[in-house]
Design a protein around this motif. Sequence first.
Motif, PDB file in Angstrom:
ATOM      1  N   PHE A 219       0.839  -1.195   0.000  1.00  0.00           N
ATOM      2  CA  PHE A 219       0.000   0.000   0.000  1.00  0.00           C
ATOM      3  C   PHE A 219       0.877   1.250   0.000  1.00  0.00           C
ATOM      4  O   PHE A 219       1.749   1.399   0.851  1.00  0.00           O
ATOM      5  CB  PHE A 219      -0.912   0.008   1.230  1.00  0.00           C
ATOM      6  N   THR A 221       1.492   5.074   0.756  1.00  0.00           N
ATOM      7  CA  THR A 221       0.962   6.039   1.716  1.00  0.00           C
ATOM      8  C   THR A 221       0.851   7.422   1.066  1.00  0.00           C
ATOM      9  O   THR A 221       1.473   7.673   0.032  1.00  0.00           O
ATOM     10  CB  THR A 221       1.854   6.122   2.961  1.00  0.00           C
ATOM     11  N   LEU A 236      -6.952   4.489   3.661  1.00  0.00           N
ATOM     12  CA  LEU A 236      -5.873   3.516   3.563  1.00  0.00           C
ATOM     13  C   LEU A 236      -5.842   2.610   4.783  1.00  0.00           C
ATOM     14  O   LEU A 236      -5.666   1.390   4.667  1.00  0.00           O
ATOM     15  CB  LEU A 236      -4.542   4.242   3.397  1.00  0.00           C
TER      16      LEU A 236
END
Length: 255
Positions: A219, A221, A236
Motif C-alpha cells: 500500500f 501512503t 488507507l
Amino acid sequence: MAPIAQLRGVALAYGEGAGRTRILENCDLSIERGEFVALLGPSGVGKSTLLRVLMGLAPPSAGEALVDIPDRPGRRRMALVFQDAKLLPWRRVAGNVAFGLEGLGLARREIEARVAAALDLVGLSPQARRYPHQLSGGQRQRVGLARALAVEPDLLLMDEPFGALDAITRADLQDELLRLREATHKSILFVTHDIDEAIYLADRVIVLAGAPARVQGTFETPTAPRKRADPRSWGLAEEIRAALECVSEIVDFEI
C-alpha cells in the motif's frame, strides 16, 4: 537501478516430516534506495524472521534474499535496531555506541568521532557518560539507534523499536526518526504491528499475514509530509485492516 534489497519467492520452514512448521511462504518484497518501507503484521506472524532472512542469519528453504550493497572498509552494510535496545549495562552510553564499531579496524580517534557524531544526531551528547540504568526508556532506544547509525549502514532495519514505549515517548521517537531519515537519507525497513505508525512513517506499507505468512499486499501512503490522524490516511487504514481481517478469517477457517 536495482533495489537495495529484495526477497524473491522466499519460504522458510523448520523441522522435518510431521513436525515441519512453515513460517514464511512465497514472500516477495523490495526496498528501493532511500525508501522507507514498513513491514506490518500481527505479533508472531514472522516479521522478525523475515528480517533474519534478509540479513543472512536464517537461510531460506526456498527463494532468495538479495542485497545490493557493496562492502566498504569501516562500515557495515546493514544495521539492526531492536525493540529492546539491548545495551550493555556495564558500558556507558558512548561505550555502547562504540560497540558496533569494534572489529571494523578503525583507529580510536575515528571511533570517537563516529560515536560523537551519532550521539549528536540523536540528541544524546549530554548523556554520553551515563550508564543505561540512568536513562529513560526513550533515551535507551536513542542509544540503540545511535549505535546502528555509527556503523554508517546503507540499510537500516528496525524491529518494532518503539513497541515497548509509552504513547507520548513513542510519538516523540517517531518524529525523531523522520527527522533522522531526512538528515541521513537512509533506506529503512521498519517492522511494526501498528497500522497508524506504519502509515505515518513509511512511503510504502507491506502487509505480512497468514499461517504460513505471505505478503498480502503493498500500500502506497499519502505523499509526505504526513500528519497524525491525517484524513488522507483514513481510507488507507481501513483498506489495510480489511486485508488483515480477511486473512484472519481464512486462517481461522482452515484451522
